[in-house]
Design a protein around this motif. Sequence first.
Motif, short mmCIF file in Angstrom:
data_model
loop_
_atom_site.label_atom_id
_atom_site.label_comp_id
_atom_site.label_asym_id
_atom_site.label_seq_id
_atom_site.Cartn_x
_atom_site.Cartn_y
_atom_site.Cartn_z
N MET A 1 0.84 -1.19 0.00
CA MET A 1 0.00 0.00 0.00
C MET A 1 0.87 1.24 0.00
O MET A 1 1.73 1.41 0.86
CB MET A 1 -0.89 0.00 1.25
CG MET A 1 -1.81 1.21 1.36
SD MET A 1 -2.86 1.16 2.86
CE MET A 1 -1.64 1.52 4.13
N SER A 2 0.72 2.12 -0.98
CA SER A 2 1.43 3.39 -0.96
C SER A 2 0.83 4.24 0.14
O SER A 2 -0.37 4.18 0.41
CB SER A 2 1.32 4.09 -2.30
OG SER A 2 -0.03 4.40 -2.59
N LYS B 1 -10.12 3.38 18.87
CA LYS B 1 -9.00 4.22 18.48
C LYS B 1 -8.62 4.01 17.01
O LYS B 1 -8.19 4.95 16.33
CB LYS B 1 -7.81 3.96 19.40
CG LYS B 1 -8.06 4.34 20.86
CD LYS B 1 -8.13 5.85 21.07
CE LYS B 1 -9.49 6.44 21.19
NZ LYS B 1 -9.48 7.90 21.43
N THR B 2 -8.78 2.77 16.52
CA THR B 2 -8.63 2.54 15.08
C THR B 2 -9.68 3.34 14.32
O THR B 2 -9.39 3.95 13.28
CB THR B 2 -8.76 1.04 14.76
OG1 THR B 2 -7.63 0.35 15.30
CG2 THR B 2 -8.83 0.78 13.27
N ALA C 1 -10.41 10.10 10.31
CA ALA C 1 -9.61 11.19 9.76
C ALA C 1 -9.20 10.90 8.32
O ALA C 1 -9.18 11.81 7.48
CB ALA C 1 -8.37 11.40 10.63
N VAL C 2 -8.86 9.65 8.03
CA VAL C 2 -8.46 9.29 6.67
C VAL C 2 -9.57 9.61 5.67
O VAL C 2 -9.33 10.23 4.62
CB VAL C 2 -8.08 7.79 6.60
CG1 VAL C 2 -7.91 7.33 5.15
CG2 VAL C 2 -6.80 7.53 7.39
N GLU D 1 -1.19 -0.76 9.52
CA GLU D 1 -1.61 -0.58 8.13
C GLU D 1 -3.13 -0.54 8.01
O GLU D 1 -3.68 0.26 7.24
CB GLU D 1 -1.02 -1.70 7.26
CG GLU D 1 -1.29 -1.52 5.78
CD GLU D 1 -0.51 -2.50 4.92
OE1 GLU D 1 -1.05 -2.88 3.86
OE2 GLU D 1 0.62 -2.87 5.30
N TYR D 2 -3.83 -1.38 8.79
CA TYR D 2 -5.29 -1.41 8.67
C TYR D 2 -5.94 -0.09 9.10
O TYR D 2 -7.05 0.22 8.69
CB TYR D 2 -5.88 -2.59 9.44
CG TYR D 2 -5.57 -2.65 10.92
CD1 TYR D 2 -6.10 -1.75 11.84
CD2 TYR D 2 -4.73 -3.66 11.41
CE1 TYR D 2 -5.82 -1.83 13.20
CE2 TYR D 2 -4.43 -3.75 12.77
CZ TYR D 2 -4.98 -2.83 13.66
OH TYR D 2 -4.69 -2.91 14.99
N ALA D 3 -5.24 0.68 9.94
CA ALA D 3 -5.83 1.92 10.46
C ALA D 3 -5.77 3.07 9.46
O ALA D 3 -6.47 4.07 9.63
CB ALA D 3 -5.14 2.33 11.76
N VAL D 4 -4.94 2.94 8.44
CA VAL D 4 -4.86 4.00 7.42
C VAL D 4 -5.25 3.47 6.04
O VAL D 4 -4.99 4.10 5.02
CB VAL D 4 -3.45 4.63 7.38
CG1 VAL D 4 -3.22 5.47 8.62
CG2 VAL D 4 -2.35 3.58 7.22
N ASP D 5 -5.92 2.33 6.01
CA ASP D 5 -6.38 1.74 4.76
C ASP D 5 -7.60 2.53 4.25
O ASP D 5 -8.62 2.59 4.93
CB ASP D 5 -6.76 0.28 5.00
CG ASP D 5 -7.15 -0.45 3.72
OD1 ASP D 5 -8.01 0.06 2.97
OD2 ASP D 5 -6.62 -1.54 3.49
#
Length: 313
Positions: free
Chosen positions: A1-2, A186-187, A193-194, A287-291
């Motif tokens: 993931m970029s 929290k996730t 936000a993303v 990684e899953y938190a910003v997917d």
Amino acid sequence: MSTPQQSINSGFGAKTTAAEVLEGIDLTGKHVLVTGGYSGIGLETTKAVAAAGAEVLVPARRPKVAEEALDGIAGVETDELDLADLASVQAFADRRIAVGRPFDAVIDSAGVMACPETRVGPGWELQFATNHLGHFALVNRLAPLVSEGARVVSVSSGGHRRSAIRWDDPHFERGYDRWEAYGQSKTANVLFAVHLDRLAQDRGIRAFALHPGGILTPLQRHVSREDQVELGWIDADGNPVADWFKTPEQGAATQTWAAFSPQLDGKGGVYLQDCDVAEVGEGGVAEYAVDPDEAERLWALSAELTGVDGFGR
């Protein structure tokens, strides 16, 4: 993931305080909302932002307690808000929209951690309901008042690494674990936000999530002294023993930096810690938190649950 999750070498760090990140920044004329702004790192954020010239609105479940905590700080106003009660969220938003004054920053700092199993509303788990859904509904209801150029700051935690979103059982109806429930909430703060950043940046609004660091504040009210000793946070006399703990002034720094630092101009949708953009991986953000796909899926679920989608398309 970029990912845009790459350090910008801000020059600040774990020991930086909220006042230090605001040095040379004049917030005169700015209007800032800080949930939880009368306790712990929220209170220190309110103090620093007000000292820099901003006018600060602090919504509180217990307005009288908030007024006492904020007494003597110029430029601060309180109002009533219970994030676990969507009717309270709507009433608060309706009052602010009637006032009509836009916000230049919204800092979602309020939260609950590791509480006993508690149900609110239609049976929602309290941490997910308060930490995520309440803030989701609040920001979306206030959408008409979030100014062009504003930032929305979602205070998450390194505890997000305890749990991704439990899509098959987000309200822990099949067995409750207080730390997993905290981690999931929290996730959710990060994913919020993303996706908000994706939806709102064409209006000039940017969103950030962050880990403030480990700080001993009233957030730990549900964690007994025995548990804190076992976790290695304090000794038997209640003194901090972990060398990574921050003071409340240091703990408030990253959210204050997120809301106002020019170093973040043109950026958004990222997770911060120690006044910098965190890397993906161990010690940083999961990684899953910003997917972005997870973020979009959570946004849709949250809009369905709350009945609010002020930024949706």
